[in-house]
Write a protein that holds these residues in place. Structure first.
Motif, PDB file in Angstrom:
ATOM      1  N   GLN A   1       0.942  -1.420   0.040  1.00  0.00           N
ATOM      2  CA  GLN A   1      -0.066  -0.050   0.002  1.00  0.00           C
ATOM      3  C   GLN A   1       0.691   1.187  -0.076  1.00  0.00           C
ATOM      4  OE1 GLN A   1      -3.396  -0.118  -0.751  1.00  0.00           O
ATOM      5  NE2 GLN A   1      -3.001   1.898  -0.772  1.00  0.00           N
ATOM      6  N   SER A   2       1.732   1.469   0.980  1.00  0.00           N
ATOM      7  CA  SER A   2       2.791   2.369   0.776  1.00  0.00           C
ATOM      8  C   SER A   2       3.388   2.769  -0.620  1.00  0.00           C
ATOM      9  CB  SER A   2       3.840   2.060   1.790  1.00  0.00           C
ATOM     10  OG  SER A   2       3.368   2.252   3.195  1.00  0.00           O
ATOM     11  N   ARG A   3       3.854   1.566  -1.349  1.00  0.00           N
ATOM     12  CA  ARG A   3       4.502   1.361  -2.574  1.00  0.00           C
ATOM     13  C   ARG A   3       3.520   2.033  -3.538  1.00  0.00           C
ATOM     14  NH1 ARG A   3       5.657  -4.198  -4.017  1.00  0.00           N
ATOM     15  NH2 ARG A   3       3.892  -4.097  -5.102  1.00  0.00           N
ATOM     16  N   ARG A   4       2.288   1.623  -3.832  1.00  0.00           N
ATOM     17  CA  ARG A   4       1.128   2.220  -4.437  1.00  0.00           C
ATOM     18  C   ARG A   4       0.959   3.709  -4.168  1.00  0.00           C
ATOM     19  NH1 ARG A   4      -2.607  -3.354  -4.264  1.00  0.00           N
ATOM     20  NH2 ARG A   4      -1.535  -4.536  -5.570  1.00  0.00           N
ATOM     21  N   ASN A   5       0.755   3.960  -3.092  1.00  0.00           N
ATOM     22  CA  ASN A   5       0.619   5.416  -2.755  1.00  0.00           C
ATOM     23  C   ASN A   5       1.631   6.215  -3.226  1.00  0.00           C
ATOM     24  OD1 ASN A   5      -1.935   5.002  -1.453  1.00  0.00           O
ATOM     25  ND2 ASN A   5      -1.066   4.974   0.441  1.00  0.00           N
ATOM     26  N   PHE A   6       3.065   5.914  -3.030  1.00  0.00           N
ATOM     27  CA  PHE A   6       4.149   6.696  -3.502  1.00  0.00           C
ATOM     28  C   PHE A   6       4.093   6.663  -4.910  1.00  0.00           C
ATOM     29  CE2 PHE A   6       8.669   5.956  -5.167  1.00  0.00           C
ATOM     30  CZ  PHE A   6       9.006   7.114  -4.812  1.00  0.00           C
TER      31      PHE A   6
ATOM     32  N   VAL B   1       7.893  -9.700  -7.049  1.00  0.00           N
ATOM     33  CA  VAL B   1       8.338  -9.108  -8.314  1.00  0.00           C
ATOM     34  C   VAL B   1       7.129  -8.859  -9.280  1.00  0.00           C
ATOM     35  CG1 VAL B   1       9.825  -9.039 -10.485  1.00  0.00           C
ATOM     36  CG2 VAL B   1      10.878 -10.103  -8.125  1.00  0.00           C
ATOM     37  N   ALA B   2       6.507  -9.750  -9.311  1.00  0.00           N
ATOM     38  CA  ALA B   2       5.264  -9.562 -10.333  1.00  0.00           C
ATOM     39  C   ALA B   2       4.141  -8.504  -9.715  1.00  0.00           C
ATOM     40  CB  ALA B   2       4.440 -10.855 -10.255  1.00  0.00           C
ATOM     41  N   SER B   3       4.124  -8.476  -8.435  1.00  0.00           N
ATOM     42  CA  SER B   3       3.396  -7.521  -7.605  1.00  0.00           C
ATOM     43  C   SER B   3       3.932  -6.088  -7.952  1.00  0.00           C
ATOM     44  CB  SER B   3       3.293  -7.639  -6.255  1.00  0.00           C
ATOM     45  OG  SER B   3       2.599  -6.676  -5.726  1.00  0.00           O
ATOM     46  N   LEU B   4       5.182  -6.021  -7.812  1.00  0.00           N
ATOM     47  CA  LEU B   4       5.801  -4.881  -8.076  1.00  0.00           C
ATOM     48  C   LEU B   4       5.680  -4.320  -9.663  1.00  0.00           C
ATOM     49  CD1 LEU B   4       8.033  -2.313  -7.307  1.00  0.00           C
ATOM     50  CD2 LEU B   4       9.694  -4.072  -7.834  1.00  0.00           C
ATOM     51  N   ALA B   5       5.889  -5.200 -10.567  1.00  0.00           N
ATOM     52  CA  ALA B   5       5.807  -5.034 -11.640  1.00  0.00           C
ATOM     53  C   ALA B   5       4.673  -4.331 -12.215  1.00  0.00           C
ATOM     54  CB  ALA B   5       6.265  -6.097 -12.755  1.00  0.00           C
ATOM     55  N   LYS B   6       3.500  -5.028 -11.716  1.00  0.00           N
ATOM     56  CA  LYS B   6       2.278  -4.688 -12.127  1.00  0.00           C
ATOM     57  C   LYS B   6       1.729  -3.317 -11.554  1.00  0.00           C
ATOM     58  CE  LYS B   6       0.323  -9.412 -12.333  1.00  0.00           C
ATOM     59  NZ  LYS B   6      -0.421 -10.500 -11.741  1.00  0.00           N
ATOM     60  N   ASP B   7       2.511  -2.868 -10.410  1.00  0.00           N
ATOM     61  CA  ASP B   7       2.100  -1.576  -9.536  1.00  0.00           C
ATOM     62  C   ASP B   7       2.765  -0.512 -10.685  1.00  0.00           C
ATOM     63  OD1 ASP B   7       0.700  -2.740  -7.817  1.00  0.00           O
ATOM     64  OD2 ASP B   7       2.276  -2.611  -6.141  1.00  0.00           O
ATOM     65  N   LEU B   8       4.096  -0.833 -11.217  1.00  0.00           N
ATOM     66  CA  LEU B   8       4.841   0.218 -11.919  1.00  0.00           C
ATOM     67  C   LEU B   8       3.837   0.200 -13.314  1.00  0.00           C
ATOM     68  CD1 LEU B   8       8.406  -0.946 -11.210  1.00  0.00           C
ATOM     69  CD2 LEU B   8       7.309   1.157 -10.616  1.00  0.00           C
TER      70      LEU B   8
END
Length: 293
Positions: free
Chosen positions: A142-147, A174-181
């Motif tokens: 959640q912090s990552r997505r808000n950022f 990694v998949a979660s990070l990639a999708k958020d980006l």
């Protein structure tokens, strides 16, 4: 006899590799100069480096990685990037040592202990661009997505750098990070490290000295994995090939050199392509085939 657990957590790896950037800076034929690295590593960094196995290879790879990423940064800025987001920034000092436009925004994200160390050691130094630092655990979704959402709304063309980061995450992370980006339209480039399956399996071996910071990311098809989460490989720069170009061949044990005399034709091509840095771009169709190694 059991080895010593040298790396206490992932943050220690930043101290470890910074030693090699400091060492490179002292060479007459240095591929780059990082005069602040020696200040950052301290006694702890030197101690870690002295206790680690594979030090010759890690030193070589750190220097080549730094050189390749430096070049990527300059090229992407020439292509209009106005913001660089360095996730898991470690002890990187590019905002101070690279020739960057003052208008560039550079955001470093890492654990609190790394951010505080850099602010303490580099507080008197002036960066070449607009530098910001943020304390954050990248696995805090959640912090990552808000950022990401905030930065996406403040920039026009963003490049993301994950240097020596995704290898410590699981495939799901990694998949979660990639999708958020991928979900933010202004994140246009992503510089990420690649290991071929054969070298990745070697890195996955749980050595006692690094058991607190194990490698975890080892997809069977690296390029297919990223294509499936919305990213395609736009450019690949293999450490081995770059090392030949700049005259820094990979260090090898004597018996490996002997073997290569007899099987050179079979191993040279593949041996030069075991690790790389890849420039990823958003894939308009996540099912498209990605470029293969």
């Amino acid at each position: 006899m059991m080895g010593e657990v040298v790396i206490q957590d992932v943050s220690d790896t930043a101290l470890w590799v910074a030693v090699y950037r400091a060492n490179e800076t002292k060479r007459a034929d240095a591929l780059f100069h990082d005069p602040l690295a020696d200040r950052l590593v301290g006694e702890r960094g030197r101690y870690i480096e002295s206790k680690m196995s594979r030090s010759h290879y890690v030193s070589w790879s750190t220097v080549l990685k730094t050189h390749i990423i430096d070049n990527y940064c300059h090229e992407l800025i020439d292509r209009g990037v106005d913001t660089v987001v360095n996730l898991g920034a470690g002890l990187d000092t590019r905002p101070y040592r690279l020739d960057l436009p003052s208008s560039l925004r550079w955001i470093e994200v890492d654990y609190p202990q790394i951010i505080r160390l850099k602010e303490q050691k580099l507080g008197s130094e002036k960066p070449k661009c607009h530098l910001e630092r943020m304390e954050m655990d990248l696995t805090n979704v959640q912090s990552r997505r808000n950022f990401f959402r905030r930065v996406n709304g403040e920039a026009k063309k963003i490049a993301v750098l994950t240097e020596g980061v995704i290898c410590y995450l699981t495939e799901a992370q990694v998949a979660s990070l990639a999708k958020d980006l991928r979900g933010e339209n202004n994140f246009r480039f992503w510089i990420a490290d690649y290991f071929s399956p054969r070298i990745a399996l070697y890195l996955l071996i749980n050595k006692e000295e690094t058991k607190n910071a194990p490698y975890q990311f080892c997809p069977e098809d690296w390029f297919g994995f990223f294509a499936g989460v919305g990213w395609k490989a736009a450019d690949i720069r293999y450490l081995g090939e770059e090392s030949v170009r700049v005259g820094r061949r990979v260090p090898m044990l004597w018996w490996v050199k002997v073997v290569r005399l007899f099987v050179r034709k079979k191993v040279d091509g593949g041996a030069l392509r075991t690790s790389a840095y890849v420039l990823l771009e958003p894939n308009s169709n996540a099912c498209d085939l990605a470029r293969r190694a």
